[in-house]
Design an enzyme around this catalytic site. Structure first.
Site, mmCIF file in Angstrom:
data_model
loop_
_atom_site.group_PDB
_atom_site.id
_atom_site.type_symbol
_atom_site.label_atom_id
_atom_site.label_comp_id
_atom_site.label_asym_id
_atom_site.label_seq_id
_atom_site.Cartn_x
_atom_site.Cartn_y
_atom_site.Cartn_z
ATOM 1 N N ASP A 57 32.567 -0.174 66.430
ATOM 2 C CA ASP A 57 34.020 -0.038 66.549
ATOM 3 C C ASP A 57 34.623 -1.278 65.894
ATOM 4 O O ASP A 57 34.552 -2.361 66.459
ATOM 5 C CB ASP A 57 34.386 0.057 68.034
ATOM 6 C CG ASP A 57 35.878 0.045 68.278
ATOM 7 O OD1 ASP A 57 36.659 -0.035 67.305
ATOM 8 O OD2 ASP A 57 36.272 0.098 69.459
ATOM 9 N N ASN A 68 37.864 -1.672 64.881
ATOM 10 C CA ASN A 68 39.260 -1.913 65.244
ATOM 11 C C ASN A 68 40.136 -2.305 64.055
ATOM 12 O O ASN A 68 41.060 -3.128 64.184
ATOM 13 C CB ASN A 68 39.352 -2.951 66.365
ATOM 14 C CG ASN A 68 39.172 -2.315 67.745
ATOM 15 O OD1 ASN A 68 39.537 -1.175 67.956
ATOM 16 N ND2 ASN A 68 38.608 -3.059 68.681
ATOM 17 N N ASP A 92 37.414 7.709 74.606
ATOM 18 C CA ASP A 92 38.509 7.890 73.648
ATOM 19 C C ASP A 92 38.008 7.796 72.200
ATOM 20 O O ASP A 92 38.773 8.033 71.262
ATOM 21 C CB ASP A 92 39.692 6.942 73.912
ATOM 22 C CG ASP A 92 39.284 5.515 74.201
ATOM 23 O OD1 ASP A 92 38.067 5.220 74.245
ATOM 24 O OD2 ASP A 92 40.190 4.679 74.368
ATOM 25 N N HIS A 93 36.725 7.481 72.009
ATOM 26 C CA HIS A 93 36.102 7.487 70.683
ATOM 27 C C HIS A 93 35.113 8.643 70.575
ATOM 28 O O HIS A 93 34.413 8.949 71.540
ATOM 29 C CB HIS A 93 35.310 6.198 70.440
ATOM 30 C CG HIS A 93 36.133 4.960 70.362
ATOM 31 N ND1 HIS A 93 36.383 4.296 69.190
ATOM 32 C CD2 HIS A 93 36.776 4.251 71.336
ATOM 33 C CE1 HIS A 93 37.120 3.222 69.435
ATOM 34 N NE2 HIS A 93 37.375 3.170 70.720
#
Length: 259
Positions: free
Chosen positions: A146, A148, A249-250
């Site tokens: 992740d 971001n 949520d991923h």
DNA sequence: ATGTCCTAACTATTAGGA
């Protein structure tokens, strides 16, 4: 070899959901982020029954990364040098002596005015420096996780309207680019140059169904792996609720690589 | 649209997420 990355948003709360995905997709190596689990509470025995050894760099409450592997692997490092204050966010292992596999959970940054934003940029600087210094081990290297950061306007639902806000800033993108300039390719974007697919959707406001997502989870690979990559999938079906199980949520992202 | 949702934590409210 099927390798994957997934920010699970709480390993212990997600255990049943993760199990469904592992059984369905049968990945060989998985980088997990946001375990929110201290090392002593990591369910090693549970994953062993599913056929996976786990290498873990966790902490209490937040952050935390791990590698699940069906094939023999050797832990070679944890953490980003000089960045302990940001918590447990990196783990590296040699997989079957064929590929060096790193998974990362890059800092969020919160907002442009917050100290964590400058901290995020510094974290990336130190990550890239550490990545460049790593010279021994297999020539094939993967760093996934992740990140971001929204690499290009196409990678966020807001498109051009998002430019300049956090995740879409030139400062963040230059940090990601500097890391990629060490010789890394974004396998999804390489295979699908024009596709708009997302890997994260906010839980709130029906974002998933409104297609309000971001592509912030990547599998980056050294050049020798590009032609060995048979498929790369953002597994968005696993962002949906399954029975009564809440998704992260991923979505998971996986690649099939001829290794 | 700082509305919404989810997790972990000194179990009730807060911090963090992106």
């Amino acid at each position: 070899m099927r390798i994957a990355t997934w920010n699970v948003n709480g390993l212990r709360a997600r255990l049943d959901y993760i199990t469904r995905w592992l059984e369905d997709r049968q990945p060989d190596v998985v980088g997990l982020q946001e375990l929110k689990t201290p090392d002593e509470l990591f369910p090693h025995d549970y994953f062993k029954e599913l056929g996976y050894e786990a290498l873990v760099h966790g902490q209490k409450s937040w952050n935390g990364v791990a590698i699940l592997t069906k094939v023999p692997a050797t832990l070679t490092g944890t953490g980003v040098a000089n960045q302990d204050a940001f918590g447990s966010r990196l783990i590296t292992a040699n997989i079957d002596d064929k590929v060096s596999f790193t998974t990362v959970y890059c800092p969020n940054g919160k907002n442009l005015e917050h100290a964590d934003f400058a901290g995020k940029l510094g974290w990336y600087d130190d990550l890239t420096q550490q990545w460049q210094l790593l010279s021994d081990g297999p020539a094939h290297r993967i760093i996934c996780g992740d990140f971001n950061i929204v690499p290009k306007a196409i990678d966020g639902w807001r498109g051009e309207a998002g430019e300049g806000s956090i995740f879409y800033t030139a400062e963040e993108r230059s940090r990601l680019q500097t890391l990629m300039d060490t010789g890394l390719t974004d396998l999804f974007r390489h295979k699908y140059p024009y596709a708009q697919e997302f890997s994260w959707w906010d839980y709130r406001g029906g974002a998933f169904h409104r297609k309000h997502g971001l592509r912030i989870d990547f599998i980056l690979a050294t050049s020798g792996l590009i032609d060995l990559t048979e498929e790369i999938v953002i597994d968005r079906d696993y962002r949906r609720k399954i029975d009564d199980l809440t998704a992260s949520d991923h979505a998971p992202v996986y690649a099939d690589i001829a290794l």
